[in-house]
Design an enzyme around this catalytic site. Structure first.
Site, PDB file in Angstrom:
ATOM      1  N   CYS A   1       0.847  -1.197   0.000  1.00  0.00           N
ATOM      2  CA  CYS A   1       0.000   0.000   0.000  1.00  0.00           C
ATOM      3  C   CYS A   1       0.877   1.239   0.000  1.00  0.00           C
ATOM      4  O   CYS A   1       1.881   1.284   0.728  1.00  0.00           O
ATOM      5  CB  CYS A   1      -0.884  -0.010   1.254  1.00  0.00           C
ATOM      6  SG  CYS A   1      -1.956   1.426   1.407  1.00  0.00           S
TER       7      CYS A   1
ATOM      8  N   HIS B   1      -9.127  -3.931  -1.732  1.00  0.00           N
ATOM      9  CA  HIS B   1      -8.120  -3.119  -1.043  1.00  0.00           C
ATOM     10  C   HIS B   1      -8.498  -1.638  -1.084  1.00  0.00           C
ATOM     11  O   HIS B   1      -8.432  -0.945  -0.060  1.00  0.00           O
ATOM     12  CB  HIS B   1      -6.750  -3.339  -1.692  1.00  0.00           C
ATOM     13  CG  HIS B   1      -5.649  -2.525  -1.090  1.00  0.00           C
ATOM     14  ND1 HIS B   1      -4.590  -3.081  -0.399  1.00  0.00           N
ATOM     15  CD2 HIS B   1      -5.433  -1.172  -1.070  1.00  0.00           C
ATOM     16  CE1 HIS B   1      -3.789  -2.113   0.019  1.00  0.00           C
ATOM     17  NE2 HIS B   1      -4.271  -0.939  -0.380  1.00  0.00           N
ATOM     18  N   GLU B   2      -8.904  -1.149  -2.263  1.00  0.00           N
ATOM     19  CA  GLU B   2      -9.203   0.288  -2.398  1.00  0.00           C
ATOM     20  C   GLU B   2     -10.478   0.674  -1.648  1.00  0.00           C
ATOM     21  O   GLU B   2     -10.512   1.718  -0.983  1.00  0.00           O
ATOM     22  CB  GLU B   2      -9.304   0.686  -3.869  1.00  0.00           C
ATOM     23  CG  GLU B   2      -7.994   0.556  -4.636  1.00  0.00           C
ATOM     24  CD  GLU B   2      -6.800   1.164  -3.936  1.00  0.00           C
ATOM     25  OE1 GLU B   2      -6.949   2.214  -3.279  1.00  0.00           O
ATOM     26  OE2 GLU B   2      -5.707   0.579  -4.024  1.00  0.00           O
TER      27      GLU B   2
ATOM     28  N   HIS C   1     -10.121   1.234   2.028  1.00  0.00           N
ATOM     29  CA  HIS C   1      -9.625   2.552   2.454  1.00  0.00           C
ATOM     30  C   HIS C   1     -10.777   3.497   2.792  1.00  0.00           C
ATOM     31  O   HIS C   1     -10.655   4.342   3.683  1.00  0.00           O
ATOM     32  CB  HIS C   1      -8.779   3.196   1.343  1.00  0.00           C
ATOM     33  CG  HIS C   1      -7.347   2.757   1.324  1.00  0.00           C
ATOM     34  ND1 HIS C   1      -6.477   2.995   2.368  1.00  0.00           N
ATOM     35  CD2 HIS C   1      -6.616   2.118   0.379  1.00  0.00           C
ATOM     36  CE1 HIS C   1      -5.272   2.505   2.063  1.00  0.00           C
ATOM     37  NE2 HIS C   1      -5.334   1.971   0.866  1.00  0.00           N
TER      38      HIS C   1
HETATM   39 ZN    ZN Z   1      -3.709   1.061  -0.054  1.00  0.00          ZN
END
Ligand code: ZN
Length: 191
Positions: free
Chosen positions: A102, A144-145, A148
């Site tokens: 990341c 993953h995105e 966030h």
């Molecule tokens: Zn990330």
């Protein structure tokens, strides 16, 4: 278009749940500029994706694009995709083990279980409806995105902390084995 600074782990913006945008806000010059900057910053940093909280903007927007990526040369390609107010729905309980890194977590990679198949619903940058299915390694990138936007970093999902490694040790110790795993996932899911 301007490059923005990327927030690093420890900054509270990464630990605040981002808020949804209205369509009017999305189409405002401020947010359109924000999205252009998000894309430019992602490209500059060789990211596979970048979420608005990573550029200190607590709104539910992320960008994803995988071409010839030097950080992740084995990843299947994903065309530039902007997601606004995304909703991910797993289409299977099956997961695979992804080796993630990341831009907000310097020099660390680790294994995270991700769903193999997801429905993605969102607006694009112009407020058009998106509704598609993503599978395999690409599905991991979407998860993953969107994590966030919910104040979650990949390290929160690393179930075995003994898998954590620096980028140099990933290259030395784990890259070849992981590429074999990626090949079998791509063979099955096509992405
Ligand atoms: Zn990330």
């Amino acid at each position: 278009m301007a490059l923005r600074k990327i927030a690093q782990i420890g900054h509270p913006v990464l630990r605040q749940v981002a808020r949804p945008l209205t369509r009017e806000e999305l189409l405002s010059p401020y947010v359109q500029q924000l999205i252009d900057d998000l894309i430019a910053t992602m490209h500059d940093a060789d990211g596979a994706g970048l979420a608005a909280p990573q550029i200190y903007e607590g709104v539910r927007v992320c960008a994803i694009e995988v071409g010839q990526n030097p950080r992740y040369p084995y990843k299947p390609k994903i065309p530039l995709t902007v997601l606004v107010n995304p909703v991910l729905t797993p289409l299977t309980t099956r997961t695979f083990s992804n080796f993630e890194g990341c831009l907000s977590v310097p020099n660390l990679r680790g294994r995270v279980d991700r769903f193999c198949e997801l429905r993605v619903q969102a607006w694009d940058q112009k407020g058009n409806d998106l509704d598609f299915v993503t599978r395999g390694i690409s599905a991991g990138t979407f998860q993953h995105e969107v994590d966030h936007l919910d104040a979650t970093l990949f390290i929160d999902r690393v179930s075995d902390t003994r898998s954590l490694c620096t980028w140099q040790e990933f290259e030395r110790q784990h890259r070849e084995g992981f590429i074999q795993e990626v090949r079998s996932i791509v063979a099955e899911f096509g992405s």
